[in-house]
Scaffold this motif. Structure first.
Motif, PDB file in Angstrom:
ATOM      1  N   ARG A 170      49.780  26.225  32.445  1.00 36.68           N
ATOM      2  CA  ARG A 170      49.453  26.249  31.020  1.00 36.68           C
ATOM      3  C   ARG A 170      48.418  25.169  30.675  1.00 36.68           C
ATOM      4  N   GLY A 171      48.576  23.976  31.256  1.00 35.87           N
ATOM      5  CA  GLY A 171      47.624  22.904  30.995  1.00 35.87           C
ATOM      6  C   GLY A 171      46.236  23.231  31.507  1.00 35.87           C
ATOM      7  N   ALA A 172      46.169  23.873  32.677  1.00 28.01           N
ATOM      8  CA  ALA A 172      44.874  24.241  33.247  1.00 28.01           C
ATOM      9  C   ALA A 172      44.167  25.278  32.381  1.00 28.01           C
ATOM     10  N   THR A 173      44.890  26.297  31.941  1.00 30.13           N
ATOM     11  CA  THR A 173      44.243  27.331  31.128  1.00 30.13           C
ATOM     12  C   THR A 173      43.853  26.789  29.757  1.00 30.13           C
ATOM     13  N   GLU A 174      44.638  25.864  29.211  1.00 30.43           N
ATOM     14  CA  GLU A 174      44.256  25.227  27.946  1.00 30.43           C
ATOM     15  C   GLU A 174      42.962  24.441  28.101  1.00 30.43           C
ATOM     16  N   ALA A 175      42.724  23.924  29.322  1.00 30.54           N
ATOM     17  CA  ALA A 175      41.498  23.178  29.601  1.00 30.54           C
ATOM     18  C   ALA A 175      40.313  24.092  29.907  1.00 30.54           C
ATOM     19  N   GLY A 176      40.557  25.412  29.974  1.00 27.48           N
ATOM     20  CA  GLY A 176      39.481  26.364  30.202  1.00 27.48           C
ATOM     21  C   GLY A 176      39.422  26.964  31.589  1.00 27.48           C
ATOM     22  N   THR A 177      40.313  26.536  32.480  1.00 25.79           N
ATOM     23  CA  THR A 177      40.317  27.037  33.858  1.00 25.79           C
ATOM     24  C   THR A 177      40.938  28.431  33.922  1.00 25.79           C
ATOM     25  N   ARG A 178      40.339  29.314  34.711  1.00 29.08           N
ATOM     26  CA  ARG A 178      40.956  30.609  35.017  1.00 29.08           C
ATOM     27  C   ARG A 178      41.938  30.393  36.169  1.00 29.08           C
ATOM     28  N   VAL A 179      43.144  30.955  36.052  1.00 29.70           N
ATOM     29  CA  VAL A 179      44.166  30.726  37.075  1.00 29.70           C
ATOM     30  C   VAL A 179      44.779  32.050  37.518  1.00 29.70           C
ATOM     31  N   GLY A 180      44.627  32.356  38.802  1.00 33.19           N
ATOM     32  CA  GLY A 180      45.273  33.518  39.396  1.00 33.19           C
ATOM     33  C   GLY A 180      46.415  33.057  40.291  1.00 33.19           C
ATOM     34  N   THR A 181      47.588  33.664  40.138  1.00 34.87           N
ATOM     35  CA  THR A 181      48.741  33.268  40.945  1.00 34.87           C
ATOM     36  C   THR A 181      49.151  34.405  41.874  1.00 34.87           C
ATOM     37  N   MET A 182      49.548  34.053  43.101  1.00 35.42           N
ATOM     38  CA  MET A 182      49.885  35.031  44.134  1.00 35.42           C
ATOM     39  C   MET A 182      51.198  34.648  44.811  1.00 35.42           C
ATOM     40  N   PRO A 183      52.281  34.492  44.062  1.00 30.36           N
ATOM     41  CA  PRO A 183      53.527  33.991  44.664  1.00 30.36           C
ATOM     42  C   PRO A 183      54.087  34.902  45.745  1.00 30.36           C
ATOM     43  N   GLY A 184      54.320  34.326  46.931  1.00 34.12           N
ATOM     44  CA  GLY A 184      54.949  35.066  48.019  1.00 34.12           C
ATOM     45  C   GLY A 184      54.094  36.120  48.669  1.00 34.12           C
ATOM     46  N   ILE A 185      52.804  36.122  48.404  1.00 38.12           N
ATOM     47  CA  ILE A 185      51.937  37.168  48.944  1.00 38.12           C
ATOM     48  C   ILE A 185      51.904  37.115  50.470  1.00 38.12           C
ATOM     49  N   ASN A 186      51.686  38.279  51.096  1.00 38.19           N
ATOM     50  CA  ASN A 186      51.526  38.342  52.547  1.00 38.19           C
ATOM     51  C   ASN A 186      50.310  39.193  52.883  1.00 38.19           C
ATOM     52  N   THR A 187      49.994  39.264  54.155  1.00 40.47           N
ATOM     53  CA  THR A 187      48.790  39.977  54.572  1.00 40.47           C
ATOM     54  C   THR A 187      48.834  41.453  54.199  1.00 40.47           C
ATOM     55  N   ASP A 188      49.981  42.107  54.371  1.00 34.28           N
ATOM     56  CA  ASP A 188      50.093  43.527  54.036  1.00 34.28           C
ATOM     57  C   ASP A 188      49.785  43.776  52.559  1.00 34.28           C
ATOM     58  N   ILE A 189      50.305  42.915  51.692  1.00 38.21           N
ATOM     59  CA  ILE A 189      50.048  43.068  50.259  1.00 38.21           C
ATOM     60  C   ILE A 189      48.573  42.853  49.963  1.00 38.21           C
ATOM     61  N   MET A 190      47.971  41.863  50.605  1.00 38.91           N
ATOM     62  CA  MET A 190      46.536  41.621  50.419  1.00 38.91           C
ATOM     63  C   MET A 190      45.733  42.866  50.749  1.00 38.91           C
ATOM     64  N   LEU A 191      46.017  43.463  51.906  1.00 35.78           N
ATOM     65  CA  LEU A 191      45.248  44.609  52.364  1.00 35.78           C
ATOM     66  C   LEU A 191      45.530  45.856  51.526  1.00 35.78           C
ATOM     67  N   ARG A 192      46.775  45.998  51.061  1.00 41.05           N
ATOM     68  CA  ARG A 192      47.178  47.205  50.331  1.00 41.05           C
ATOM     69  C   ARG A 192      46.749  47.167  48.860  1.00 41.05           C
ATOM     70  N   CYS A 193      47.122  46.117  48.175  1.00 41.86           N
ATOM     71  CA  CYS A 193      46.982  46.118  46.710  1.00 41.86           C
ATOM     72  C   CYS A 193      45.561  45.887  46.224  1.00 41.86           C
ATOM     73  N   PHE A 194      44.744  45.197  47.011  1.00 42.23           N
ATOM     74  CA  PHE A 194      43.369  45.014  46.565  1.00 42.23           C
ATOM     75  C   PHE A 194      42.514  46.254  46.803  1.00 42.23           C
ATOM     76  N   ALA A 195      43.160  47.313  47.320  1.00 45.24           N
ATOM     77  CA  ALA A 195      42.487  48.613  47.442  1.00 45.24           C
ATOM     78  C   ALA A 195      42.692  49.471  46.195  1.00 45.24           C
ATOM     79  N   ALA A 196      43.518  49.005  45.255  1.00 49.94           N
ATOM     80  CA  ALA A 196      43.775  49.770  44.030  1.00 49.94           C
ATOM     81  C   ALA A 196      42.536  49.792  43.150  1.00 49.94           C
ATOM     82  N   ASN A 197      42.368  50.890  42.397  1.00 55.35           N
ATOM     83  CA  ASN A 197      41.253  51.028  41.458  1.00 55.35           C
ATOM     84  C   ASN A 197      41.597  50.257  40.188  1.00 55.35           C
ATOM     85  N   SER A 198      40.917  49.159  39.966  1.00 55.64           N
ATOM     86  CA  SER A 198      41.238  48.319  38.811  1.00 55.64           C
ATOM     87  C   SER A 198      40.996  49.045  37.499  1.00 55.64           C
TER      88      SER A 198
END
Length: 319
Positions: free
Chosen positions: A96-124
């Motif tokens: 919350r403090g980072a975004t209030e300061a203007g920073t964009r923050v992406g969180t990837m809790p517990g991500i693994n290689t399979d999720i990386m390869l699978r989910c970033f193939a989705a049509n945004s």
């Protein structure tokens, strides 16, 4: 050394979802368990950004636990942050403090290689379109009725609460959310959740559950949790933090067609055809319960209606 496929996925995460540019500085936060992915993101950042920084922290004990103060301070001094950590940093004061300061923050809790390869193939774009339809349906609504063939039967009041679209595309200053993503969610009123939930998918901090967990709700709070070992684990995680951890924090709807229930809550709560109910902290989504824990619980193939209008039937959108 990260594989070529993982580097490609890492570049997609940074360029297409976190929307980094060659003039920006990016900070990657990771821990020992996700070091391979963290370093892949760092390597990708070196080619896409002005500067790419990598820091590694100790694995947190629960989702929503704060990182060290030095890391919180550093998050405010860069253009973008991506948190590839075993526990979620989404609902923390550091984020919350980072975004209030203007920073964009992406969180990837517990991500693994399979999720990386699978989910970033989705049509945004398809995720954005579905999210927009849900937002228009839920905005200004008052109550959701949730049921399932497994026995879920509960209502959630959310009149006046903001409904949030998480597409995973974070292009604006101070934007934040999960990457990858695909969900629409809101914080129900803290005293307006009643009924019974049958959790039959997964639970944050536990993973895929071995047998269903039954949760009884009254006036927005858990009155009892029943089931096997996983039910006991969930009860212990919440009870160890305090009674406020048992307040309903979130109602979320998955909208990512590529996501699968894998035991990683980052992916599981995005699965199209599921909903998730969370307990604990909901400050980040407009709620009032400020407590250092946030635990999501996945329900498969639910049915739900909004102010009497059917939106999903047995995991299929019908609106």
């Amino acid at each position: 050394m990260a594989t070529e496929k993982l580097i490609i996925a890492a570049k997609a995460a940074l360029k297409e979802y976190l929307c980094v540019t060659p003039t920006e500085n990016i900070l990657i936060i990771s821990d020992e368990g996700l070091r391979e992915i963290g370093l892949a993101l760092y390597e990708a950042g070196q080619t896409l950004c002005k500067e790419s920084f990598y820091v590694e922290i100790k694995k947190r004990e629960v989702n929503g636990q704060e990182p060290p103060e030095a890391i919180s301070s550093l998050m405010k001094k860069v253009d973008a942050v991506i948190c590839a950590t075993s526990r979620s940093m989404t609902h923390t004061d550091a984020r919350r403090g980072a975004t209030e300061a203007g920073t964009r923050v992406g969180t990837m809790p517990g991500i693994n290689t399979d999720i990386m390869l699978r989910c970033f193939a989705a049509n945004s774009n398809s995720i954005i379109e579905l999210n927009n339809k849900l937002i228009s349906t839920l905005t200004d609504a008052k109550e959701i009725k949730l049921t399932s063939k497994s026995g879920t039967d509960a209502t959630f009041g959310f009149a006046g609460r903001k409904v949030i679209s998480s597409t995973g595309v974070l292009s604006n200053k101070s934007a934040w959310g999960n990457i990858p993503s695909g969900e629409v969610y809101f914080a129900p009123l803290e005293d307006k959740a009643d009924g019974k939930l049958i959790i039959d998918g997964s639970v944050a901090g536990i993973g895929m559950i071995k047998e269903p967990i039954t949760i009884y709700l009254k006036n927005g709070k858990i009155t009892s949790i029943e089931g096997g070992d996983d039910a006991k684990k969930l009860d212990e995680m919440l009870s160890n933090v305090g009674e406020k951890a048992k307040i309903v924090a979130e109602f979320g709807i998955g909208t990512n067609p590529k996501a699968e229930i894998s035991g990683c809550i980052l992916e599981d709560e995005k699965v199209m055809g599921t909903v998730h109910i969370a307990f604990g902290n909901n400050i980040s989504m407009g709620g009032t319960n400020d407590i250092p824990i946030h635990i999501d619980c996945i329900i498969r193939n639910p049915s739900f209606s909004v102010d009497g209008k059917s939106i999903m039937e047995e995991g299929k959108f019908v609106f």
